[in-house]
Design a protein around this motif. Structure first.
Motif, short mmCIF file in Angstrom:
data_model
loop_
_atom_site.label_atom_id
_atom_site.label_comp_id
_atom_site.label_asym_id
_atom_site.label_seq_id
_atom_site.Cartn_x
_atom_site.Cartn_y
_atom_site.Cartn_z
N HIS A 171 -14.58 -48.81 7.69
CA HIS A 171 -14.22 -48.82 9.11
C HIS A 171 -12.94 -48.02 9.40
O HIS A 171 -12.59 -47.85 10.57
N SER A 172 -12.29 -47.56 8.34
CA SER A 172 -11.07 -46.77 8.56
C SER A 172 -11.37 -45.31 8.86
O SER A 172 -10.54 -44.60 9.43
N GLY A 224 -13.10 -52.60 4.93
CA GLY A 224 -11.94 -52.01 5.59
C GLY A 224 -11.89 -50.50 5.41
O GLY A 224 -11.54 -49.77 6.35
N PRO A 229 -10.65 -52.27 14.45
CA PRO A 229 -9.39 -52.44 13.70
C PRO A 229 -8.17 -51.99 14.49
O PRO A 229 -7.09 -52.58 14.39
N ARG A 280 -4.44 -54.18 15.87
CA ARG A 280 -3.07 -53.82 15.49
C ARG A 280 -2.11 -54.15 16.63
O ARG A 280 -2.37 -53.82 17.79
N SER A 283 -10.36 -43.53 12.21
CA SER A 283 -9.47 -44.40 12.98
C SER A 283 -8.34 -43.63 13.66
O SER A 283 -8.02 -43.89 14.83
N GLU A 284 -7.75 -42.69 12.95
CA GLU A 284 -6.66 -41.93 13.55
C GLU A 284 -7.16 -41.02 14.67
O GLU A 284 -6.54 -40.90 15.73
N ALA A 291 -14.42 -47.91 13.90
CA ALA A 291 -13.00 -47.59 13.78
C ALA A 291 -12.19 -48.18 14.93
O ALA A 291 -10.97 -48.35 14.80
#
Length: 389
Positions: free
Chosen positions: A95-96, A92, A125, A129, A99-100, A122
């Protein structure tokens, strides 16, 4: 209701990373295949560099230095993380990264699909959400002959892999076969036609009367025992060496100085960075190389017998072991063994021909970039027709 943009080309986001040249080359190959079909709407992004420039630079330097300073550490890290799952703590975290940044890019660009050529996933995930307002389908182009679980995520809609064996590995861990296509690894357009001509021999200062051993230490130009290997090969009067040092100008200069007074120096040609490597491959009888996925795929496209010398632990060692199991590559641990194997191949035309035939069996019917692009565009054509209803 009919979509007003139904007839337009799909917009594709291609995510890569600059850890070596391979992922960038694969991304450019896919973009080039799209443009050949009139689709100029792809956008390439180095996600790690865009989202975490400082961390990207640090990790890139570690990756580059690991080949010479701490290969065992890199190999240990690769092996330890190989079975990692997307929902583990480390998985996690990995892969973060980005992401933003990618969430903002997707919101602004609204691509029809995202193509990953590096296992920095990224996008999946984000898709999972509930608050994500828009999440395009994701495709992964695996750029090695070995499967690392960093490439695997349940929200990846389709995988493109180098071999049937990789497809079976994915099936073994639960990825349905219908979500995997054996495409090969995308290469530059120049590898579609490889013809040796007298003009090419002249361009690179090589003789058409002697077999060429092509040596490619990699983008950073690193290979252990390079001087000894060259000296041993030059003791064979019937061959010539084409050594590509890449961007390592220090290596190129040192090699030229070392062999300046060598009695057979005219049979050693030393080059820096070459963008037209397909031309040299078309002239070669075999290749000694750092076994990155893209370079190995280029050698397969050129039907070149492959030699790997002390491959670095990690994906490159696994690549070499896989192709060795198929009879397409030979792994050597010391200069004497390596040069004896190369000379044995060069001196036996039947062995050389048979080696090329074995390698030819690993080639895909269609070039990988074309295969991937055809599949993606056909999938989005189907999606587009479905949305008319």
């Amino acid at each position: 209701m009919i979509r007003s943009d139904y007839n337009r080309h799909p917009k594709l986001l291609i995510l890569y990373a600059s850890y070596g040249d391979g992922h960038l080359q694969v991304s450019r190959a896919i973009q080039g295949a799209l443009e050949e079909r009139g689709n100029y709407r792809s956008v390439m992004i180095d996600l790690m560099a865009e989202s975490h420039p400082w961390l990207n630079e640090v990790t890139r330097r570690f990756y580059q230095q690991s080949y010479t300073l701490m290969p065992s550490l890199y190999g240990w890290m690769y092996d330890v993380t190989k079975p990692i799952k997307h929902n583990s703590l480390l998985g996690g975290l990995l892969h973060s990264f980005g992401s933003e940044k990618i969430r903002r890019i997707i919101a602004a660009e609204r691509p029809d699909a995202v193509i990953h050529t590096f296992p920095l996933l990224a996008v999946p995930p984000i898709a999972r959400r509930r608050r994500a307002s828009y999440h395009p389908p994701s495709y992964a182009v695996i750029t090695d002959f070995d499967l690392h679980r960093r490439w695997v995520h349940p929200s990846i809609d389709r995988y493109y892999v180098a071999t049937e064996d990789l497809k079976q590995e994915l099936a073994h861990i639960g990825v349905p076969g219908g979500r995997v296509q054996v495409s090969g690894i995308p290469l530059r357009r120049s590898f579609r036609t490889l013809d040796a001509t007298d003009a090419l021999y002249g361009r690179y200062g090589l003789s058409p009367d002697r077999p060429v051993v092509l040596m490619m230490p990699g983008a950073q130009g690193t290979l252990a025992d390079l001087g000894e290997i060259c000296s041993r090969l030059l003791s064979h009067p019937g061959l010539q060496i084409a050594l590509v040092c890449g961007r390592n100008e220090q290596l190129r200069t040192a090699t030229l100085e070392q062999f300046a007074l060598h009695p057979e120096a005219e049979r050693l040609r030393v080059y820096g960075f070459i963008d037209t490597i397909h031309e040299l491959m078309s002239l070669a009888s075999c290749i000694l190389t750092k076994p990155g996925g893209v370079t190995l795929s280029e050698a397969i496209a050129a039907k070149l017998p492959i030699f790997a010398y002390r491959p670095v632990p990690g994906q490159e060692k696994q690549n070499a072991k896989y192709l060795s199991s198929k009879g397409a590559a030979t792994i050597a641990r010391d200069p004497a063994e390596l040069c004896a194997q190369i000379m044995k191949l060069i001196d036996d035309p039947i062995r050389l021909t048979n080696s090329r035939l074995v390698i030819e069996q690993l080639q895909t019917a269609q070039t990988a970039a074309d295969s991937i692009v055809s599949d993606i565009l056909s999938r989005h054509s189907i999606m587009g027709r479905a949305s008319i209803l």
